[in-house]
Motif scaffolding. Structure first.
Motif, PDB file in Angstrom:
ATOM      1  N   PRO A 121       0.808  -1.230   0.000  1.00  0.00           N
ATOM      2  CA  PRO A 121       0.000   0.000   0.000  1.00  0.00           C
ATOM      3  C   PRO A 121       0.838   1.276   0.000  1.00  0.00           C
ATOM      4  CG  PRO A 121      -0.905  -1.597   1.542  1.00  0.00           C
ATOM      5  CD  PRO A 121       0.388  -2.158   1.076  1.00  0.00           C
TER       6      PRO A 121
ATOM      7  N   GLN B 168       1.039   3.093  -3.199  1.00  0.00           N
ATOM      8  CA  GLN B 168      -0.178   3.746  -3.684  1.00  0.00           C
ATOM      9  C   GLN B 168      -0.370   5.145  -3.099  1.00  0.00           C
ATOM     10  OE1 GLN B 168      -1.405   1.557  -5.807  1.00  0.00           O
ATOM     11  NE2 GLN B 168      -0.271  -0.208  -4.988  1.00  0.00           N
ATOM     12  N   GLU B 169       0.447   5.487  -2.115  1.00  0.00           N
ATOM     13  CA  GLU B 169       0.236   6.740  -1.385  1.00  0.00           C
ATOM     14  C   GLU B 169       0.929   7.935  -2.015  1.00  0.00           C
ATOM     15  OE1 GLU B 169       1.591   5.923   2.530  1.00  0.00           O
ATOM     16  OE2 GLU B 169      -0.023   4.471   2.988  1.00  0.00           O
TER      17      GLU B 169
END
Length: 350
Positions: free
Chosen positions: A101, A104-105
């Motif tokens: 994740p 994705q930031e």
């Protein structure tokens, strides 16, 4: 009415289609994939070598207009390659669901492309300042836009009225200016070679990656046809730049070598992909990161080269273009936009 346990969910289907591990390369069309090594070698080499060889030989009788078309068309190809064939895939690769994740930031692909662009700019700026100061020390005035040299400073004793020393002073002046011109040619050759190396570095990274992908992609037939034209047009863009390099005789081999290296990069990528087909998966976590980072860096290189080195120097800082007719300018723009449009269209499939 069905029970809650019997209602299908989306997560199993996603898990079944998502392959983040090693392996997964397609085993279909093996013979055609092997043949693609030689077919793409021919199309890539033709695109890159033809402009270089044609400009050096008189027996081909290629009109000057063909070279002009190839030059401007190639500029459009290079810019479209940066946006459509490098930056867009990099965004997809570095936002892959296989990645953690944290990826994705932040738009890492855009940040890396920007880093690459500014790195090339700073390196070129430092080299330009160093080269300019070196030429200034020799009494040579350098055009800031890279379109030739200005007047030389006076050399030797000024105001000497002794007839006996005039011939000697004149000979010394000619010798000094000849030495300065020789050193300028060496500096100019070095600058051109470095510029082409930067351009080719970005193109080669991209070419190897698409060769690896072609070797293992399940949709081989469509991708193969597109990459044949893709590599030929991209080679044409590179070759048209190599053909216009103005190098001393001892460096005349550089354009040929650069074009030949481009011609073999995608076939090397295909051969490598075929060799590791059982363990190579372009969509795996590791490969997504590697491909995304390399595509991002290559995009920054080609964006800087295409916009600054090609567009700005060919249109904004080119006296022939600024003072030329509207028809000549329109023709150059149409050629450039045609190269951009065709390469962008190929991005629909590859």
């Amino acid at each position: 009415m069905s029970s809650p346990s019997s209602i299908p969910t989306a997560s199993p289907s996603v898990d079944n289609t998502l392959n983040c591990s090693s392996g997964g390369g397609a085993n279909t069309y093996t013979n055609l994939r092997i043949a693609s090594v030689f077919i793409i070698l021919a199309s890539s080499s033709f695109g890159a070598l033809f402009p270089v060889i044609a400009r050096r030989t008189s027996w081909l009788h290629v009109p000057k207009g063909v070279f002009e078309f190839a030059k401007y068309f190639g500029s459009g190809v290079i810019i479209a390659t940066a946006f459509i064939h490098l930056l867009s895939p990099a965004l997809d690769e570095l936002s892959s669901p296989c990645l953690s994740p944290a990826w994705q930031e932040y738009p890492y692909a855009l940040a890396l492309a920007m880093l690459s662009l500014f790195s090339i700019f700073i390196v070129e700026l430092i080299a330009f300042r160093w080269g300019t100061s070196k030429l200034a020390a020799l009494g040579i005035k350098h055009d800031a836009h890279g379109h030739g040299l200005g007047a030389h400073a006076a050399h030797g004793p000024e105001g000497s009225n002794d007839p006996g020393t005039r011939d000697t002073d004149s000979e010394k002046t000619q010798d000094i200016e000849a030495a300065h011109n020789h050193e300028h040619h060496d500096d100019s050759a070095a600058a051109q070679i470095i510029g082409v190396f930067i351009l080719e570095f970005g193109v080669i990274l991209h070419s190897v990656l698409i060769g690896l992908t072609l070797a293992v992609d399940p949709d081989f037939k469509v991708l193969f046809v597109v990459i044949v034209f893709h590599q030929m047009f991209e080679g044409l863009g590179l070759g048209s730049r190599l053909a216009y390099m103005n190098l001393p005789p001892r460096f005349r081999y550089v354009p040929i070598c650069a074009a030949a290296i481009y011609g073999i990069t995608t076939p090397i990528g295909i051969a490598a992909g075929l060799g590791v087909r059982s363990s190579y998966n372009p969509g795996s976590t590791t490969n997504s990161i590697i491909s995304g980072v390399l595509d991002s860096l290559s995009a920054g290189i080609l964006l800087y080269t295409g916009v600054v080195e090609l567009l700005a120097h060919e249109f904004l800082f080119n006296k022939e273009m600024i003072n030329g007719s509207n028809g000549k300018l329109a023709y150059a723009l149409v050629c450039m936009l045609s190269g951009t449009a065709i390469m962008a269209l190929l991005g629909r499939w590859a």
